[in-house]
Structures are given as structure tokens and as C-alpha cells.
Design an enzyme around this catalytic site. Structure first.
Site, PDB file in Angstrom:
ATOM      1  N   GLU B  81      -9.985  53.825  82.659  1.00 39.38           N
ATOM      2  CA  GLU B  81      -9.768  52.807  81.633  1.00 39.38           C
ATOM      3  C   GLU B  81      -8.803  51.746  82.177  1.00 39.38           C
ATOM      4  OE1 GLU B  81      -7.413  54.717  78.247  1.00 39.38           O
ATOM      5  OE2 GLU B  81      -6.143  53.210  79.178  1.00 39.38           O
ATOM      6  N   CYS B 113      -9.679  58.149  77.880  1.00 37.05           N
ATOM      7  CA  CYS B 113      -9.337  59.171  78.881  1.00 37.05           C
ATOM      8  C   CYS B 113     -10.439  60.206  79.084  1.00 37.05           C
ATOM      9  CB  CYS B 113      -8.058  59.900  78.464  1.00 37.05           C
ATOM     10  SG  CYS B 113      -6.651  58.817  78.197  1.00 37.05           S
ATOM     11  N   HIS B 235      -6.300  68.071  77.376  1.00 40.76           N
ATOM     12  CA  HIS B 235      -5.801  66.726  77.682  1.00 40.76           C
ATOM     13  C   HIS B 235      -4.308  66.675  77.351  1.00 40.76           C
ATOM     14  CE1 HIS B 235      -5.561  62.473  78.196  1.00 40.76           C
ATOM     15  NE2 HIS B 235      -5.213  62.272  76.947  1.00 40.76           N
TER      16      HIS B 235
END
Lengths: 137, 349
Positions: B81, B113, B235
């Protein structure tokens, strides 16, 4: 190390050398040339492509505090000559805030980095640089 | 046909800045900030590093570990990104930097992400269908955090690459499960230098809902429970979130801790959970069962059930390990951080 003021086509033609250290190896005598040559010292014009190893030893280095305008914001710049599998290659030394800490024959690895860019809008020139494996600080 | 990971590589820049150093620059209470995010320090790329250079470094190590010729790669997908170019792919630079053949499916992917993990899912499909033998999935980011805003404390820099194939697997990806919705938790408008958070939307409706949705969905489809896994990797926008989501799902801390890297390098966005996986692969025994759940704002998660094979231990030392890179560091102060991250605006740049 990418030369200054490259045109886009000139950069594009040298991508194998800038990105991958693509040398040539003489089919007749086995000499390796980086950058590539058209004619070997033995007279042969027949070569195979040959990628230099990405680890080697630092032979010598220097630190520049007066640099061209493209690199002013990266001062000081350290440059070194490394032995990569018997071939001497000149390149910028990075991740090395204190090159004086480098011992003779320090191990270096070839890394892929930005070399320069044409303003905020032009092309970004990528290429190889040399990084001490064990650092220097 | 078994499909999975043939090789992996990671890249973490050498420079680090401590949370304390940033807090002092902005008059924040460093202890309070560290308590909020549990991030001690973060990795900072040098002025000449970006998602392209880190992708090349990680991919080279992944190819080395896989022990395959670059000519055997049939696809390269890069999830990011923080592309240096708005228009010009990272994946095509990878083709020439890695000496891949010209007949390669190549594209950059964006889902905050999450895209790096979507690269893996897509490559699994191409391998299973027989269209390619091997593919490279990359997650790479050097994302933005506005100076003086809290995001600056956690936004890190790093990359990870996986070679996906069906032979010589170090880990089989046995199942995947997606969970996604339109949730406005975090975004960066086109042309904007820094992203913004959607007020209170970051946690419950975004991160926790999607990760739990994907993890529970995967376990229900497989008839598995947290006890069936040796490791759980989530994450990591900070170190609190993955620990909390693990508790909510019923995973004990010892199964989550080995895959947490955010406390030492910050949130590496598309590399985040996948870098945690790389670290776990360095210590996991053959036959280990791993749950990985990625998350991307906007929002979505991909859950993976991965099982390591007997080939894993012999590949670990073939390239730089995450463990080594976590130790290989040079601390910089806030002024060098601003310079290296190109945050200082200059006329002669």
C-alpha cells in the site's frame, strides 16, 4: 553505481548490470568482465552471461563529503571497491555510518537500492550497492 | 494436489528508532505510549530503501531457500500500500531484478495490509490449476505515519516473500478462508501523503470482527479448535491487538508470542503477519500446525491453516533469518528518522 544524468533508455539498457551484476565470461579462456566487454584480452568475442556472486570482500574505501548535487542530501557518501569472486567492483557503501570501523577485507554483500531519481516526478533509478555484512558503528 | 510454501525470505532494514525518541520529540509520555501499543522500537529504511528494494531483497532470499531456478517461476505478485510509483509496477522490476523469464504473470495488488496474503491465495490457485509451477508472493511496505500523530509510533518498514508451489514444500497450506466487508476504518485518499483512521472504527468493527470471522470460519470448516494449533499468528498493527484477538479466540499467549515481531520493528503492513510467519518457520518443528490470519483495512482478512513438513529445518539457515535481522540494528535519532523517511520537505531534494 549508476552514472549521473542518465537518460531512461541508457538506464534501461544497463538494467542487467545495475540490478544483477551481470558480467560476461569468455568461452575460450574463462576471463570474467564487469562491466561486460565485446572482445576478450585473449582475442575471443564469444562470451556467456555470468552473474557475479553477491558476497565478497572490501578491498578499499573512501568517504566523500563534497558530492554532486544529486547526492547532496545523502552526505557523506562512502564508496568501496569489493572483490566479488575475483572481479573488482566499485560501488556505494551503505548502512555503514562509520566506515573507519571496517577492518581490512570486511565481508560485504550486494544489496538492491535506489541510486537516484529524476525529481519527484521522473524515473527512480535502482541499482546495486555494497553493504558490510557485520555493520560498522 | 498439495500446495504450499517452497521457500521464504524476509527483509528488515538495519536502522531503528525507539518509541521513547519519538515521544520526546512530540512531548508525549513515552511510558504511556509504550503501554498503549507495546512497541519498543521500529525499523526505518535508509533514504535509498523503499518497498521495491525490500521486495527484491526478500524475494532473493526466498528463491535461495526454495532452491529453484528463477526460470521456473511463472508468476510474481506484489502486495503493497506504499508503492513508490502510483503507476508503474513493483512486480515488473522484480522480474528483471530476480532474472525471471519474460513469460510471467505479474501484478501489484492493493488491499491495505491484506494484499500480500491475497497474492499467496491467488498463486495457490494458479499452481493448483497447472498454469504455473512456482509463483512469488511478496508483501512489502514502507508506509506513512503523520509526524506527531499516534500512527507514527507504530508504522514500520519491512518485506517478506514466499515461493508458492506443489513440490518440495516446507509447509503445506491446507486451507484458506476469507472474510471481508466495506468497513471504513482506515484509508488514504489518492494524492494524500498520510492515512487517517475512521474514528473508533479501527478495533471492534474492523480488526477484531474480520480476524475473528476468518479464523472462526476456517476452524468451523475444518472442525478444528485452538487446541489443534501449535502457533497462531495475526496481523499486528501493534502488539496489543494480536494478543487480545488471540484471547478472544481462545489461544494461549505462548502460541501467539513466537509470531509477534511488531514490538521490535513496528507494523510492516503487508509484511506484518507474514513476517511473523517467517519467524515461526525458523523455529517450528516438522508437523507443526499454524494458523495465520492477515488483516487489511477497508476491510478484510484471510485465514490460513498451514502445516510444516520434514523439509523445513534444513532450509532455515540457507538465507538471512528474521531472528538475525531483529538483532542487526543501528539506532537513529528523530532528526535522522525524518531525513531517512524523506519527511522533511525540501526545494532541492
Amino acid at each position: 553505481m549508476v552514472d549521473q544524468n542518465l537518460s531512461v533508455p541508457k538506464y534501461w539498457r544497463k538494467i542487467p548490470q545495475y540490478y544483477r551484476l551481470t558480467a560476461v565470461k569468455c568461452r575460450k579462456c574463462g576471463r570474467v568482465y564487469f562491466p561486460p566487454r565485446a572482445v576478450c584480452e585473449c582475442g575471443s568475442r564469444e562470451f556467456d552471461e555470468y552473474e557475479l556472486p553477491r558476497r565478497g570482500k572490501l578491498i578499499e574505501y573512501t568517504v566523500l563529503r563534497s558530492v554532486t548535487s544529486d547526492f547532496e542530501k545523502q552526505r557523506p557518501l562512502a564508496f568501496g571497491i569489493a572483490d566479488l569472486g575475483g572481479v573488482r567492483v566499485f560501488g556505494q557503501l551503505v548502512d555503514c555510518p562509520n566506515p573507519d570501523k571496517l577492518g581490512e577485507g570486511a565481508e560485504v554483500e550486494v544489496v538492491f537500492r535506489r541510486v537516484k531519481e529524476d525529481s519527484d516526478y521522473g524515473i527512480i533509478y535502482y541499482g546495486f550497492k555494497l553493504r558490510p555484512v557485520k555493520g560498522c558503528w | 494436489m498439495a500446495v504450499g510454501i517452497v521457500g521464504w525470505g524476509a527483509y528488515i532494514p538495519r536502522y531503528r528508532i525507539k518509541t521513547r525518541e519519538i515521544a520526546e520529540a512530540w512531548g508525549d509520555d513515552a511510558l504511556r505510549i509504550r503501554d498503549m501499543y507495546l512497541v519498543e522500537e521500529k525499523a526505518v529504511g535508509y533514504i535509498d530503501e523503499d518497498p521495491v528494494t525490500m521486495a527484491v531483497e526478500a524475494s532473493r532470499d526466498a528463491l535461495t531457500r526454495a532452491g529453484i531456478a528463477p526460470s521456473e517461476v511463472g508468476a510474481v505478485f506484489a502486495g503493497t500500500e506504499s508503492k513508490p510509483y502510483a503507476v508503474k509496477p513493483i512486480s515488473s522490476i522484480l522480474i528483471d531484478a530476480l532474472n525471471l523469464k519474460r513469460q510471467v504473470y505479474s501484478v501489484d495488488m492493493e488491499f491495505a495490509c491484506k494484499a500480500g496474503s491475497d497474492a499467496i491465495v491467488n498463486l495457490m490457485g494458479l499452481v493448483k490449476s497447472g498454469l504455473i509451477k512456482y509463483g512469488i508472493a511478496v508483501g512489502t511496505d514502507s508506509s506513512q505515519g503523520e509526524p506527531g500523530e499516534h500512527l507514527e509510533y507504530t508504522v514500520g518498514t519491512g518485506a517478506v516473500a514466499y515461493i508458492i508451489g506443489s513440490t518440495n514444500l516446507v509447509a503445506e497450506i491446507k486451507h484458506t478462508y476469507p472474510f471481508a466487508s466495506d468497513t471504513p476504518d482506515f484509508w488514504r485518499r489518492d494524492g494524500s501523503p498520510y492515512p487517517v483512521h475512521g474514528e473508533g472504527f479501527t478495533g471492534e468493527p474492523a480488526y477484531f470482527r474480520h480476524i475473528i470471522g476468518a479464523a472462526k470460519g476456517l476452524m468451523e470448516e475444518l472442525g478444528m479448535k485452538p487446541n489443534d494449533f501449535d502457533y497462531a499468528i495475526f496481523h499486528q498493527p501493534n502488539a496489543r491487538f494480536p494478543v487480545r484477538v488471540a484471547q478472544m479466540l481462545g489461544f494461549p499467549l505462548e502460541k501467539v508470542k513466537p509470531g509477534i515481531v511488531v514490538d521490535l520493528i513496528g507494523n510492516t503492513y503487508n509484511a506484518s503477519a507474514l513476517l511473523g510467519l517467517a519467524k515461526v518457520l525458523e523455529e517450528a518443528k516438522p508437523g507443526s500446525r499454524i494458523l495465520v490470519v492477515t488483516f487489511g483495512s477497508g476491510a478484510g482478512s484471510n485465514a490460513f491453516y498451514i502445516e510444516t513438513t520434514d523439509l523445513l529445518p534444513s532450509r532455515v539457515k540457507l538465507a538471512r533469518t528474521v531472528g538475525e535481522m531483529l538483532e542487526d540494528k543501528v539506532y537513529i535519532d528523530y532528526s535522522l528518522y525524518l531525513k531517512y523517511r524523506r519527511i522533511i520537505r525540501m526545494i532541492h531534494g
